[in-house]
Design a protein around this motif. Structure first.
Motif, PDB file in Angstrom:
ATOM      1  N   TYR A  51      57.176  17.671  18.599  1.00  0.00           N
ATOM      2  CA  TYR A  51      56.103  16.978  19.290  1.00  0.00           C
ATOM      3  C   TYR A  51      55.295  18.033  20.038  1.00  0.00           C
ATOM      4  O   TYR A  51      55.665  18.469  21.111  1.00  0.00           O
ATOM      5  CB  TYR A  51      56.651  15.951  20.283  1.00  0.00           C
ATOM      6  N   HIS A  53      51.801  19.225  21.702  1.00  0.00           N
ATOM      7  CA  HIS A  53      50.498  18.812  22.211  1.00  0.00           C
ATOM      8  C   HIS A  53      49.518  19.908  21.831  1.00  0.00           C
ATOM      9  O   HIS A  53      49.383  20.902  22.520  1.00  0.00           O
ATOM     10  CB  HIS A  53      50.540  18.622  23.729  1.00  0.00           C
ATOM     11  N   LEU A  81      50.388  12.477  21.202  1.00  0.00           N
ATOM     12  CA  LEU A  81      50.526  13.908  21.478  1.00  0.00           C
ATOM     13  C   LEU A  81      49.559  14.761  20.666  1.00  0.00           C
ATOM     14  O   LEU A  81      49.592  15.974  20.759  1.00  0.00           O
ATOM     15  CB  LEU A  81      51.967  14.347  21.232  1.00  0.00           C
TER      16      LEU A  81
END
Length: 128
Positions: A51, A53, A81
């Protein structure tokens, strides 16, 4: 290695897909290498395994999330995200092995139903 990618990009005019990013640093390095010299005309895809960003204002960079997607809430998290798309691999492959086309259709229906429920409980009517 990153040097190999530099070599490929010098002689290749088509799009590039990088898979196997294991950290934010990997993804940042990929963006740095792919967007060197403006990245003009380079339609690139980074498949991110964590995950991450990661959002770029470069039009030609897309982030795909491809790991551990098991339910609709995983899709929502990845999109929140910064993923442009979410891929489901093993669930539909297993469904295909066990149930053929009907199995794949069932898995997709389950994903879509769970995604719709998750979005509804979150007050969303669209992933946009």
């Amino acid at each position: 290695s990153w040097n190999d990618l530099d070599f490929i990009l010098k002689d290749w005019e088509g799009g590039v897909m990088l898979k196997g990013m294991q950290s934010v640093r990997d993804a940042e390095k990929a963006v740095e290498v792919l967007m060197k010299d403006g990245g003009e005309g380079l339609s690139s895809i980074i498949m991110v395994r964590l995950y991450i960003h990661l959002r770029s204002n470069k039009k030609n960079l897309h982030v795909l999330f491809d790991s551990g997607i098991k339910m609709g809430s995983d899709i929502v998290k990845a999109v929140m995200l910064g993923a442009d798309a979410v891929l489901i691999g093993r669930p539909y492959v297993y469904a295909s092995i066990l149930g053929g086309q009907a199995g794949v259709e069932q898995v997709i229906k389950h994903f879509l139903a769970d995604l719709e429920i998750t979005m509804g409980l979150s007050g969303w009517n669209s992933l946009d």
